[in-house]
Design a protein around this motif. Structure first.
Motif, PDB file in Angstrom:
ATOM      1  N   UNK A 152      17.717 -10.764  52.748  1.00 34.25           N
ATOM      2  CA  UNK A 152      16.452 -10.206  52.277  1.00 34.25           C
ATOM      3  C   UNK A 152      15.922  -9.248  53.328  1.00 34.25           C
ATOM      4  N   UNK A 153      15.216  -8.243  52.841  1.00 33.79           N
ATOM      5  CA  UNK A 153      14.655  -7.218  53.720  1.00 33.79           C
ATOM      6  C   UNK A 153      13.188  -7.045  53.354  1.00 33.79           C
ATOM      7  N   UNK A 154      12.343  -6.963  54.375  1.00 33.01           N
ATOM      8  CA  UNK A 154      10.949  -6.585  54.152  1.00 33.01           C
ATOM      9  C   UNK A 154       9.996  -7.745  53.985  1.00 33.01           C
ATOM     10  N   UNK A 155       8.713  -7.357  53.805  1.00 31.95           N
ATOM     11  CA  UNK A 155       7.631  -8.322  53.630  1.00 31.95           C
ATOM     12  C   UNK A 155       6.752  -7.847  52.482  1.00 31.95           C
ATOM     13  N   UNK A 156       6.661  -8.570  51.370  1.00 25.84           N
ATOM     14  CA  UNK A 156       7.449  -9.769  51.059  1.00 25.84           C
ATOM     15  C   UNK A 156       8.931  -9.428  50.936  1.00 25.84           C
ATOM     16  N   UNK A 157       9.797 -10.440  51.071  1.00 20.22           N
ATOM     17  CA  UNK A 157      11.237 -10.168  51.091  1.00 20.22           C
ATOM     18  C   UNK A 157      11.755  -9.615  49.768  1.00 20.22           C
ATOM     19  N   UNK A 158      12.588  -8.591  49.876  1.00 14.80           N
ATOM     20  CA  UNK A 158      13.313  -8.079  48.707  1.00 14.80           C
ATOM     21  C   UNK A 158      14.781  -8.452  48.883  1.00 14.80           C
ATOM     22  N   UNK A 159      15.400  -8.833  47.782  1.00 14.65           N
ATOM     23  CA  UNK A 159      16.807  -9.246  47.844  1.00 14.65           C
ATOM     24  C   UNK A 159      17.730  -8.034  47.909  1.00 14.65           C
ATOM     25  N   UNK A 160      18.691  -8.120  48.784  1.00 15.08           N
ATOM     26  CA  UNK A 160      19.680  -7.050  48.929  1.00 15.08           C
ATOM     27  C   UNK A 160      21.041  -7.732  49.063  1.00 15.08           C
ATOM     28  N   UNK A 161      22.013  -7.341  48.274  1.00 13.21           N
ATOM     29  CA  UNK A 161      23.338  -7.938  48.451  1.00 13.21           C
ATOM     30  C   UNK A 161      24.224  -6.998  49.262  1.00 13.21           C
ATOM     31  N   UNK A 162      24.948  -7.576  50.185  1.00 14.81           N
ATOM     32  CA  UNK A 162      25.732  -6.778  51.128  1.00 14.81           C
ATOM     33  C   UNK A 162      27.120  -7.374  51.336  1.00 14.81           C
ATOM     34  N   UNK A 214       7.112  -2.827  51.291  1.00 14.77           N
ATOM     35  CA  UNK A 214       7.238  -3.717  52.443  1.00 14.77           C
ATOM     36  C   UNK A 214       6.223  -3.360  53.515  1.00 14.77           C
ATOM     37  N   UNK A 215       5.380  -4.307  53.858  1.00 17.92           N
ATOM     38  CA  UNK A 215       4.337  -4.036  54.864  1.00 17.92           C
ATOM     39  C   UNK A 215       4.920  -3.944  56.271  1.00 17.92           C
ATOM     40  N   UNK A 275      18.578 -13.765  56.770  1.00 20.28           N
ATOM     41  CA  UNK A 275      19.838 -14.209  56.180  1.00 20.28           C
ATOM     42  C   UNK A 275      19.835 -15.736  56.189  1.00 20.28           C
ATOM     43  N   UNK A 276      20.029 -16.321  55.029  1.00 21.80           N
ATOM     44  CA  UNK A 276      20.061 -17.781  54.945  1.00 21.80           C
ATOM     45  C   UNK A 276      18.806 -18.433  55.495  1.00 21.80           C
ATOM     46  N   UNK A 277      17.684 -17.733  55.423  1.00 25.16           N
ATOM     47  CA  UNK A 277      16.424 -18.314  55.879  1.00 25.16           C
ATOM     48  C   UNK A 277      16.112 -18.046  57.340  1.00 25.16           C
ATOM     49  N   UNK A 278      17.038 -17.469  58.096  1.00 26.61           N
ATOM     50  CA  UNK A 278      16.764 -17.095  59.483  1.00 26.61           C
ATOM     51  C   UNK A 278      16.315 -15.645  59.496  1.00 26.61           C
ATOM     52  N   UNK A 279      15.229 -15.389  60.196  1.00 29.31           N
ATOM     53  CA  UNK A 279      14.595 -14.089  60.064  1.00 29.31           C
ATOM     54  C   UNK A 279      14.525 -13.336  61.391  1.00 29.31           C
ATOM     55  N   UNK A 280      14.906 -12.073  61.375  1.00 27.31           N
ATOM     56  CA  UNK A 280      14.851 -11.232  62.579  1.00 27.31           C
ATOM     57  C   UNK A 280      13.924 -10.050  62.319  1.00 27.31           C
ATOM     58  N   UNK A 281      12.823  -9.968  63.066  1.00 30.85           N
ATOM     59  CA  UNK A 281      11.871  -8.872  62.846  1.00 30.85           C
ATOM     60  C   UNK A 281      12.388  -7.551  63.402  1.00 30.85           C
ATOM     61  N   UNK A 282      11.813  -6.458  62.920  1.00 34.86           N
ATOM     62  CA  UNK A 282      12.062  -5.116  63.473  1.00 34.86           C
ATOM     63  C   UNK A 282      13.544  -4.820  63.686  1.00 34.86           C
ATOM     64  N   UNK A 337      19.205 -10.087  66.775  1.00 34.82           N
ATOM     65  CA  UNK A 337      17.849 -10.642  66.754  1.00 34.82           C
ATOM     66  C   UNK A 337      17.870 -12.166  66.728  1.00 34.82           C
ATOM     67  N   UNK A 338      18.791 -12.726  65.956  1.00 34.06           N
ATOM     68  CA  UNK A 338      18.880 -14.186  65.866  1.00 34.06           C
ATOM     69  C   UNK A 338      19.460 -14.782  67.144  1.00 34.06           C
ATOM     70  N   UNK A 339      20.413 -14.079  67.736  1.00 30.13           N
ATOM     71  CA  UNK A 339      20.996 -14.559  68.998  1.00 30.13           C
ATOM     72  C   UNK A 339      19.907 -14.598  70.076  1.00 30.13           C
ATOM     73  N   UNK A 340      19.046 -13.588  70.056  1.00 29.50           N
ATOM     74  CA  UNK A 340      17.917 -13.591  70.999  1.00 29.50           C
ATOM     75  C   UNK A 340      17.003 -14.782  70.792  1.00 29.50           C
TER      76      UNK A 340
END
Ligand SMILES: *[C@@H]1O[C@H](CO)[C@@H](O)[C@H](O)[C@H]1NC(C)=O
Ligand SMILES: *[C@@H]1O[C@H](CO)[C@@H](O)[C@H](O)[C@H]1NC(C)=O
Ligand SMILES: *[C@@H]1O[C@H](CO)[C@@H](O)[C@H](O)[C@H]1NC(C)=O
Length: 403
Positions: free
Chosen positions: A68-78, A108-109, A149-156, A190-193
């Motif tokens: 998902x991308x954005x706020x609120x999340x939009x679904x994107x398949x990749x 997306x805000x 991805x899978x509920x884990x979120x990375x900003x910016x 972002x998630x590794x950080x």
């Protein structure tokens, strides 16, 4: 063109959207981050697993899943693409992306427009669906937004909106490409950080088997038996997932051409299996002299479909494990045929295409060792359907276990 749809090396994409959010799942980890010192209150994130769908056109081509991308999340398949390093997907700025789900940055805000535009041309489609001129080209606009991805979120997270794509992309059932190169980038960095272990694992299955999945930050030990064998990627591989192979064997035999050392690139984002012409010829010579170049589509080879199912075509690719011992990854005979040529349905295309060097037109540089023309470029389909794989960014190695 035949059944295969070529994507590309270094990035790229297409579109579509959607998505069900995968249920995050805790997976037994093989490697854990060392416990943080008391002063460092950071907790490791738990790994998550997302289901993958199979893009199947007569043969398994690629596996894709939802972010998902954005706020609120939009679904994107990749497509989770081990052969590229950036994220790009169709957007509402793209008039030629109507077959795909389009992300709307205005909704997306958290979206920030980067304002840079670029184009990418893909060049690994030779033979399967020959890439000529700008057949496979994307026009992109940079930005950042929250990516989950899978509920884990990375900003910016850095990303690219596709603002234009050539018609060749219309067929894709997904909206974009998420690069998963050997250096953590984008949402993964972002998630590794945030404390997620820097590795991911792929379980890509034939369509008939299903349940394909990507585990981010861990290893799903329920998906394979036996131990993982790890091999280190070369120090000069840059962000490319590749391994050096000292020799290939076909049906238990090798030749001087097949005994040459070569780097093999593992790319989940293309449906091509490419070898230099001399290598492809040497492999096919050990399978059947009836396999010949299919001149209507340069780079491809074929044989009468009624002959192909009985041909032994076991390809062993030798690698060196971290402990120095050799091991083979084996492509079984069942992978030899990728199905009939559309324009010539009595002739079946065989697995490997000839390709003498990659030349990306679209501005991104390729690793030096790719330019030499002596290397091989592998789509994940033929091999990885038979192995569970662990892509260990932190230790710069790939692990394999038979499924
Ligand atoms: C992606 O999400 C859509 C719903 O938005 C769902 O129909 C689809 O099955 C999901 N794909 C995968 C591979 O999970
Ligand atoms: C995204 O996918 C999830 C899960 O399938 C679904 O619940 C949600 O409604 C979708 N969101 C949009 C905007 O389509
Ligand atoms: C790899 O396969 C070749 C051909 O079958 C065989 O000769 C070689 O011994 C195998 N190597 C290992 C380590 O099993």
């Amino acid at each position: 063109m035949l059944h295969l749809f070529a994507l590309c090396l270094l990035v790229s994409t297409n579109d579509v959207l959607v998505s069900a959010q995968a249920v995050p799942q805790t997976i037994q980890l093989q490697s854990r981050i060392a416990p943080a010192a008391a002063t460092l209150r950071r907790r490791a994130l738990n790994p998550v697993t997302v289901p993958l769908a199979d893009f199947f056109l007569g043969t398994d081509l690629q596996w894709f899943g939802n972010i998902t991308v954005g706020t609120p999340p939009q679904n994107v398949s990749v497509v989770f693409d081990t052969g590229s390093s950036t994220l790009e997907f169709a957007s509402t700025l793209c008039a030629t992306c109507s077959n795909q789900v389009q992300f709307d940055s205005k909704k997306s805000s958290t979206f920030v427009d980067g304002g840079d535009t670029s184009t990418i041309t893909f060049s690994t489609g030779v033979g399967v669906d020959p890439v000529v001129g700008d057949n496979y080209q994307l026009t992109l606009r940079s930005g950042t937004d929250t990516v989950a991805v899978g509920g884990l979120s990375a900003p910016a997270t850095d990303l690219f909106l596709i603002t234009k794509q050539t018609a060749k992309f219309d067929i894709n059932p997904f909206s974009g490409i998420q690069g998963m190169s050997a250096r953590a980038q984008g949402f993964f960095a972002g998630l590794v950080q945030q404390g997620l272990p820097s590795l991911f694992s792929l379980y890509v299955t034939p369509k008939a088997v299903g349940n394909a999945e990507l585990t981010i930050g861990g290893i799903d030990t329920t998906k394979f038996k036996g131990a993982l064998t790890y091999a280190s990627i070369p120090a000069d591989a840059g962000d490319t997932w590749s391994l050096e192979s000292p020799q290939l064997s076909v049906n238990g035999k090798t030749t001087s051409v097949l005994k040459a050392k070569r780097n093999i690139i593992f790319d989940s984002g293309t449906s091509n299996v490419l070898f230099p012409t001399a290598t492809a010829n040497a492999i096919y010579a050990l399978i059947s002299e009836k396999i010949t170049p299919h001149t209507a589509e340069p780079g491809t080879y074929g044989i009468a479909c009624d002959l192909i199912s009985t041909l032994p075509a076991v390809i062993d690719i030798e690698f060196t494990a971290q402990d120095g011992s050799p091991f083979n990854l084996t492509i079984p005979s069942s992978e030899l045929s990728v199905g009939p040529f559309t324009a010539d349905p009595t002739v079946c295309q065989t697995l490997i295409n000839a390709f003498d060097g990659l030349s990306l037109v679209g501005g991104r540089s390729e690793p030096d060792f790719l330019a030499s023309g002596s290397d091989s470029y592998w789509h994940i389909r033929s091999l990885f359907k038979h192995y569970y794989s662990v892509w260990d960014v932190s230790k710069q190695r790939i692990g394999f276990a038979a499924v």
